[in-house]
Design an enzyme around this catalytic site. Structure first.
Site, PDB file in Angstrom:
ATOM      1  N   TYR A 159       0.798  -1.216  -0.026  1.00 32.54           N
ATOM      2  CA  TYR A 159      -0.045  -0.220   0.141  1.00 32.54           C
ATOM      3  C   TYR A 159       0.772   1.357  -0.078  1.00 32.54           C
ATOM      4  CZ  TYR A 159       0.668   0.962   5.063  1.00 32.54           C
ATOM      5  OH  TYR A 159       1.369   1.312   6.287  1.00 32.54           O
ATOM      6  N   CYS A 160       0.336   2.233  -0.414  1.00 39.90           N
ATOM      7  CA  CYS A 160       1.166   3.728  -0.609  1.00 39.90           C
ATOM      8  C   CYS A 160       0.138   4.739   0.114  1.00 39.90           C
ATOM      9  CB  CYS A 160       1.423   4.114  -1.650  1.00 39.90           C
ATOM     10  SG  CYS A 160       0.322   4.167  -3.018  1.00 39.90           S
ATOM     11  N   ALA A 161       0.069   5.947  -0.450  1.00 39.35           N
ATOM     12  CA  ALA A 161      -0.667   6.878   0.372  1.00 39.35           C
ATOM     13  C   ALA A 161      -2.206   6.761  -0.149  1.00 39.35           C
ATOM     14  CB  ALA A 161      -0.215   8.380  -0.231  1.00 39.35           C
TER      15      ALA A 161
END
Length: 142
Positions: A88-90
């Protein structure tokens, strides 16, 4: 005149079934990830692929920080073969999780993306964990 929603006909059910089942093999959502972590799931490793500063500002509890640009065969060899990684990222505006998934797939590793990232996590009402100190084992640096 049909609405913009109905202007293009829906796919036949058998094609829709194949499409949506396939999507689930590539994605996990925030709710399912939260539920799995809350119940002590050990069948995947959650990777926060943002930079260390963003990770330190707050991350999904249980996530390990490994920026997508630092995913290498040597680092990934620390886990048993067949380990499922969830990236996952932002959030939806960020493609870091996708870049990480590409790197992991190129290494022959099972991978899914947690759709929504941090934005989705917060939208579901889940809290972020506070940052970690340098050298914390939950953060893997270059």
């Amino acid at each position: 005149m049909p609405s913009p929603v109905a202007a293009v006909a829906a796919a036949p059910s058998h094609i829709a079934l194949a499409h949506f089942e396939a999507r689930l093999s590539f994605e996990a959502d925030c709710w399912d990830t939260h539920e799995a972590l809350a119940n002590g799931a050990t069948d995947f490793v959650l990777l926060d692929v943002r930079g260390p500063d963003l990770y330190a500002a707050g991350h999904v509890p249980g996530a390990i920080n490994l920026p997508h640009g630092k995913i290498t065969a040597r680092k990934m060899a620390e886990w048993p073969a067949g380990t499922l990684f969830v990236t996952y990222c932002a959030g939806p505006h960020c493609n870091g999780a996708n870049k990480a998934a590409v790197r992991l797939a190129r290494l022959g590793l099972p991978v899914k993306e947690m759709i929504g990232g941090v934005t989705g996590w917060l939208d579901e009402g889940f809290a972020l964990a506070p940052g970690t100190e340098p050298g914390d084992v939950r953060s893997i640096e270059g």
